[in-house]
Design a protein around this motif. Structure first.
Motif, short mmCIF file in Angstrom:
data_model
loop_
_atom_site.label_atom_id
_atom_site.label_comp_id
_atom_site.label_asym_id
_atom_site.label_seq_id
_atom_site.Cartn_x
_atom_site.Cartn_y
_atom_site.Cartn_z
N ALA A 825 0.83 -1.20 0.00
CA ALA A 825 0.00 0.00 0.00
C ALA A 825 0.87 1.25 0.00
N PRO A 826 0.54 2.23 -0.85
CA PRO A 826 1.28 3.50 -0.80
C PRO A 826 0.99 4.24 0.52
N MET A 827 1.77 5.22 0.77
CA MET A 827 1.62 6.02 1.97
C MET A 827 0.25 6.70 1.98
N ASP A 828 -0.46 6.60 3.12
CA ASP A 828 -1.77 7.24 3.31
C ASP A 828 -2.83 6.74 2.36
N CYS A 829 -2.67 5.55 1.82
CA CYS A 829 -3.68 5.00 0.90
C CYS A 829 -4.86 4.46 1.70
N PRO A 830 -6.11 4.87 1.38
CA PRO A 830 -7.28 4.30 2.07
C PRO A 830 -7.31 2.78 1.92
N SER A 831 -7.70 2.11 2.98
CA SER A 831 -7.70 0.65 2.98
C SER A 831 -8.62 0.09 1.90
N ALA A 832 -9.79 0.72 1.70
CA ALA A 832 -10.74 0.21 0.70
C ALA A 832 -10.15 0.30 -0.70
N VAL A 833 -9.37 1.35 -0.96
CA VAL A 833 -8.75 1.49 -2.28
C VAL A 833 -7.68 0.43 -2.48
N TYR A 834 -6.88 0.17 -1.45
CA TYR A 834 -5.83 -0.85 -1.59
C TYR A 834 -6.42 -2.25 -1.74
N GLN A 835 -7.52 -2.52 -1.05
CA GLN A 835 -8.17 -3.83 -1.22
C GLN A 835 -8.66 -4.02 -2.64
N THR A 870 -10.09 5.30 6.77
CA THR A 870 -9.36 4.13 7.26
C THR A 870 -8.19 3.88 6.32
N ILE A 871 -6.96 3.97 6.87
CA ILE A 871 -5.75 3.89 6.06
C ILE A 871 -5.17 2.48 6.10
N ALA A 872 -4.70 2.01 4.96
CA ALA A 872 -4.10 0.67 4.88
C ALA A 872 -2.78 0.65 5.64
N ASP A 873 -2.42 -0.52 6.14
CA ASP A 873 -1.14 -0.67 6.84
C ASP A 873 -0.01 -0.27 5.91
N PHE A 874 0.98 0.39 6.51
CA PHE A 874 2.07 0.95 5.71
C PHE A 874 3.41 0.57 6.32
N ILE A 880 7.89 2.43 0.12
CA ILE A 880 8.50 3.48 -0.72
C ILE A 880 9.96 3.19 -0.97
N ARG A 881 10.39 1.95 -0.71
CA ARG A 881 11.74 1.50 -1.04
C ARG A 881 12.79 2.44 -0.47
N LEU A 882 12.62 2.82 0.81
CA LEU A 882 13.58 3.74 1.41
C LEU A 882 14.81 2.98 1.88
N PRO A 883 15.99 3.54 1.72
CA PRO A 883 17.20 2.89 2.25
C PRO A 883 17.19 2.99 3.76
N SER A 884 17.81 2.02 4.42
CA SER A 884 17.84 2.05 5.88
C SER A 884 19.02 2.86 6.39
N THR A 885 20.19 2.49 6.09
CA THR A 885 21.36 3.22 6.60
C THR A 885 22.38 3.50 5.53
N SER A 886 22.12 3.12 4.29
CA SER A 886 23.14 3.27 3.28
C SER A 886 22.53 3.50 1.92
N GLY A 887 23.39 3.80 0.93
CA GLY A 887 22.96 4.01 -0.42
C GLY A 887 22.76 2.70 -1.15
N SER A 888 22.53 2.82 -2.45
CA SER A 888 22.24 1.64 -3.25
C SER A 888 23.42 0.69 -3.35
N ARG A 944 7.46 11.81 3.41
CA ARG A 944 8.54 11.04 2.78
C ARG A 944 9.86 11.21 3.55
N ILE A 945 10.17 12.45 3.90
CA ILE A 945 11.40 12.71 4.64
C ILE A 945 11.33 12.08 6.03
N ALA A 946 10.15 12.22 6.69
CA ALA A 946 10.01 11.66 8.04
C ALA A 946 10.13 10.14 8.01
N TYR A 947 9.49 9.50 7.05
CA TYR A 947 9.56 8.04 6.96
C TYR A 947 10.98 7.59 6.58
N SER A 948 11.67 8.39 5.79
CA SER A 948 13.04 8.04 5.45
C SER A 948 13.93 8.06 6.68
#
Length: 964
Positions: A825-835, A870-874, A880-888, A944-948
């Motif tokens: 599910a994308p960020m802030d995507c309603p659960s009904a839409v993702y289903q 109601t937002i889908a689990d994220f 969003i394929r964010l890196p954890s502690t390093s680059g590609s 996006r920045i906060a989740y990163s």
């Protein structure tokens, strides 16, 4: 050095109004050339008013150009701007010029090409008092085009100032070493304009702030309209009205005409409150009044108690026809039968009654209860009855009448006085073995001026009906001698009275008579007595009532005939025709597309490049039509004939479609050297780019509305037995109203007629990330594979144009799908839409929803905005394929700018630098408020920045810390 110029007289406020927006203030450079008073002691001049010339016209700007000194900090502040109490969000539009740093010799290393916008709130005008610490940064302003030595480019940028709560505010502009000319500043807020929708009036409403994307507004029904529930509508943060709840409907006797309820005109009516138009009065009714709720019956017509009050009126039926009597002496009964009335009065509840009278001479009496009827004598639904228990030596008269639901209302007085009542008394006066003498009487006697004649028809009684030979005689007298008959044979005789024009004037009387066998001549009286005893000795007096009325032939138009408003909606949906089936592709183009003369087309600007050539924005001005903006696809020079045919085949496809969510073909140019395809112009371009440019600015409700439009267009194509094969956000175009339309039919093909409804390609490229697994594996495409692609488009829309499957290769995508991986599910995507997305991505194509089901579900979501909360689990790491502690490459990020570039947020590098955040260790300490304070305002970018940062910390359990 820090410099400040407070401009109190050189900027002035001017109210301004535009459709759908209320301009709050507009600040223009004052042409008086007033200067600004310097508030600090500095050796270099600050902002100043400069006169400039552009295209022969003079204008004034606030300018500054200290590019050779380091550490510039020059400020320009507006006067106090009073805020509308409800406008917590305002927009600042800047028009400015920035000089190219490379045009200065030796200053390019310290020269800047940007400046900063700040704001400060206050409850009162502080005059010339200025404290830098009171201002918060809104944005860094960068030009799209910079000005060189010999050219000048004016830039326009708009920024949002949100969260305002005090009585007013100031704007300030900080120069840090650029060469800038500020032309104008326009500050405004957005409103949803006063409107009338679905017969409800809604007032002008200030659009909500970022944290209040929908503002509920109550409305009032227009005059002569009512609603079961209070009409409500939502005003979006963009100043546009959204879905209305509670629809007003015109009251009985009124219909909707251009957002008003007007009285029904004479001859029409409306019985209930509804959105339907007034209906013409039904058959045999009328009204001379305005605003009629019902139509009254015309004279002579009635409504039965069980008839609807809005239905037609009807008259009593005419008389039954062709009454006949067949004696059955072996079982002692008589069979009466007749033909239904010629005129039923417009009803289908016809019943019959049979009345019996015993006649002795000229006196007749009711037969009484002794006579038996099967099945009954009243309320007969069949045109037949059996009569028994008749006495010998008596004359009987049987009267058959037709009835309907309005017969009792009509009454006997309603029967026309000119009815015919003819009774024929048929008997024979003698017989031999080869002849019969017959005579008959008529009662009542015909009028002297009426020339009555008779038609006598007879045939052998026992003849096969298929081979019966009829003898017909037309006579002027009421007797006949029938000769040349067969001995000992029964004959069926029928006598019918005729008028002067040989039309039936009464009933037809049928009787059976039998000739004597040879050698058995009898006295006529003896023979007559024997006959009377054999048949129960009765005569049949059968009068008929013929009722003639002029019927109204008007047919009432049912409400279903006026429900749709356009001919396209009334006609059955056609089936798509593949233009490749034509031997000559030019024939297909001429069949499905309109030829346009090139003189009617004006190219204005290149807006893109297609497979075959450039795409222009332009104007189409056809004779008799108003000027419209169009997109013009051109065919590049040096094309082959096959390329020209392939180029025009798309027009042959588009020309067959007519739907508001399918790109509209205006026409083609084929008869001249440069072939062109002309379509409607979509101002906001491709959907994927539009979403990326407005990341976080569009609410979930608006996104679902855009998806609904795409689904409606795809349902139309599917209903036409058409497969798109390349459905993706890049092939969806968006207009100024955020209305989405399906385009790009280069890969599309028609469905075959086989039960599977597939199309097999002969090879070629397939857009892997958008294509269903069965289409990838077997190159077979169906509407179900288009549904899979629609699910990917849904993900693109909810992810604001993110690339599906991110940076995975096509091989990795196919492998992941076959292993049951599905996009999260994308960020802030309603659960009904993702289903719904997951339903579109079912492996079994037969279980995927159809486009009609998808449209219905999206309609339900739009009618109930609460369902989108109601937002889908994220999971930020996966979603969003964010890196954890390093680059590609697996190594740690070396700088903040490298990290921001990896999450496509490099536009905020300067914000982090100005805030002193220059190391990744400092980034890891940031909270959501810290990110806001450095100037990240858009919700999508903020998240996006906060989740990163959350991904960098590798602490998914602290997700709530960064919830926005």
């Amino acid at each position: 050095m820090c410099r400040f110029c407070c401009c109190t007289s050189s900027l002035y406020a001017q109210p301004h109004n535009r459709p759908a927006k209320h301009i709050f203030f507009i600040f223009l450079i004052n042409r008086t050339g007033a200067t600004c008073r310097e508030q600090t002691t500095a050796s270099v001049g600050p902002w100043e008013v400069v006169q400039r010339t552009l295209n022969g016209s003079q204008f004034y700007t606030y300018s500054i150009c200290n590019v050779e000194e380091r550490e510039q900090d020059n400020w320009l502040r507006t006067t106090f701007i009073q805020r509308h109490p409800l406008a917590s969000r305002v927009f600042v539009e800047l028009k400015f010029i920035v000089r190219d740093c490379n045009s200065f010799d030796g200053a390019s290393l310290i020269c800047k090409e940007t400046f900063n916008l700040y704001t400060s709130e206050s409850d009162a005008d502080v005059g010339t008092t200025f404290r830098k610490s009171q201002f918060k940064k809104v944005a860094t302003i960068a030009p799209d085009e910079i000005t060189g030595k010999n050219e000048m480019h004016i830039n326009t940028e708009t920024r949002v100032v949100d969260g305002l709560s005090r009585k007013g505010f100031y704007l300030a502009f900080q120069d840090i070493g650029a060469c800038i000319a500020l032309l104008s500043v326009r500050v405004f807020y957005k409103t949803c304009p006063g409107t009338v929708q679905n017969l409800a009036t809604f007032p002008e409403t200030v659009a909500g702030a970022e944290n209040q994307p929908l503002t509920e507004v109550s409305g009032v029904c227009v005059d002569n309209a009512a609603s079961e529930e209070l009409p409500r509508i939502y005003c979006t943060e963009e100043g546009k009205w959204a879905v209305q709840v509670g629809q007003c409907q015109c009251k009985p006797g009124y219909e909707e005409v251009k957002d008003t309820c007007q009285e029904c005109r004479p001859g029409s009516f409306k019985a209930e409150a509804s959105s339907d138009a007034c209906e013409p009065c039904p058959a045999n009714t009328d009204t001379l009044e305005h605003g009629a709720v019902l139509c009254a019956c015309k004279d002579g017509f009635f409504r039965a108690p069980t008839d609807p009050s809005t239905g037609p009126c009807s008259g009593p039926p005419s008389a039954p026809r062709d009454l006949s009597a067949v004696p059955q002496p072996s079982v002692g009964r008589l069979i009466l039968s007749w033909t239904p009335p010629e005129d039923t009065g417009g009803r289908n509840d016809i019943t019959y009654s049979v009345e019996c009278q015993r006649c002795d001479g000229v006196v007749c009496h009711p037969c009484g209860e002794r006579v038996r009827y099967e099945p009954a004598s009243m309320k007969l639904t069949e045109a037949r009855v059996s009569v028994s228990e008749l006495e010998a030596h008596l004359n009987y008269t049987f009267i058959v009448e037709a009835h309907s639901g309005v017969s009792q209302l009509a009454g006997e007085a309603q029967r026309p006085p000119s009815r015919s009542n003819v009774t024929i008394f048929l008997h024979y006066t003698g017989e031999t073995s080869t002849s019969l003498a017959l005579s008959w009487d008529v009662s009542p006697r015909p009028r002297p001026q009426l020339n009555i004649r008779y038609k006598l028809t007879y045939h052998k009684k026992d003849d096969n009906l298929d081979k019966t030979t009829y003898t017909v005689l037309t006579l002027d007298k009421n007797s006949a001698q029938i000769k040349d008959l067969a001995p000992g044979t029964a004959y069926l005789f029928r006598v019918q009275a005729l008028g002067s024009d040989d039309n039936s004037e009464g009933s037809r009387m049928e009787e059976h008579f039998e000739t004597l066998t040879e050698g058995t001549e009898q006295n006529p009286c003896t023979s007559f007595t024997s006959f009377m005893q054999m048949y129960g000795c009765f005569y049949l007096f059968i009068p008929f009532f013929f009722v003639f009325r002029k019927r109204n032939s008007h047919t009432r138009q049912g409400p279903e005939d006026t429900y749709f408003s356009t001919p396209e909606q009334l006609k059955p949906l056609k089936t798509y025709v593949d233009p490749h089936t034509y031997e000559d592709p030019n024939v297909a183009v001429l069949k499905f597309a309109t030829e346009i003369h090139p003189s009617h087309i004006t190219k204005q600007k290149v807006i893109g490049a297609g497979e075959f050539g450039e795409v222009y924005r332009g104007i189409l001005k056809a004779p008799g039509r108003k000027e419209v903006a169009v997109a013009i696809k051109t065919l590049k020079p040096g094309y082959t004939e096959k390329q020209r045919q392939d180029f025009l085949s798309e027009a042959s496809i588009m020309g067959q479609f007519s739907h508001q969510n399918i790109i509209r073909l205006e026409g083609v140019v084929t008869k001249f050297k440069h072939a062109m395809i002309v379509t409607e112009y979509m101002e906001n371009g491709a959907l994927d780019r539009y979403l990326r440019d407005h990341d976080g600015e569009i609410s979930s409700f608006q996104l679902v509305g855009m998806l609904r439009g795409i689904a409606a267009g795809m349902k139309y194509l599917s209903d036409m037995s058409y497969v798109h094969r390349d459905l993706a956000a890049r092939n969806i175009l968006v207009n100024n109203n955020m209305e989405c339309k399906v385009s790009d039919f280069g890969l599309s093909r028609v469905l075959e007629d086989d039960p599977e409804g597939t199309y097999t390609t002969s090879g070629g490229k397939i857009p892997i990330r958008w294509t269903a697994p069965e289409a990838i594996a077997y190159r077979k495409f169906t509407s179900a594979s288009d549904v899979w692609s629609f699910g990917i488009v849904m993900w693109e829309v909810m992810a604001f144009g993110e690339r599906p499957y991110w940076d995975m290769s096509n091989h990795e995508v196919m492998k992941a799908i076959n292993e049951a991986f599905r996009l999260p599910a994308p960020m802030d995507c309603p659960s009904a839409v993702y289903q719904l997305m997951l339903q579109c991505w079912l492996q079994d194509r037969a279980k995927r929803p159809r486009f009609g089901d998808i449209v219905s579900l999206l309609d339900k979501l739009l009618r109930s905005p609460e369902s989108l909360k109601t937002i889908a689990d994220f999971d930020p790491r996966v979603s969003i394929r964010l890196p954890s502690t390093s680059g590609s490459d697996g190594s740690p990020f070396r700088s903040v700018s490298e990290w921001l570039e990896s999450i496509k947020m490099s536009q905020y590098s300067e914000n982090f630098t100005c805030a002193g955040i220059v190391t990744m260790e400092q980034v890891l300490q940031m909270k959501t408020e810290d990110i806001k304070n450095i100037g990240v305002r858009l919700p999508g970018h903020l998240k996006r920045i906060a989740y990163s940062i959350l991904g960098l910390k590798d602490q998914t359990s602290t997700l709530s810390v960064f919830a926005v």
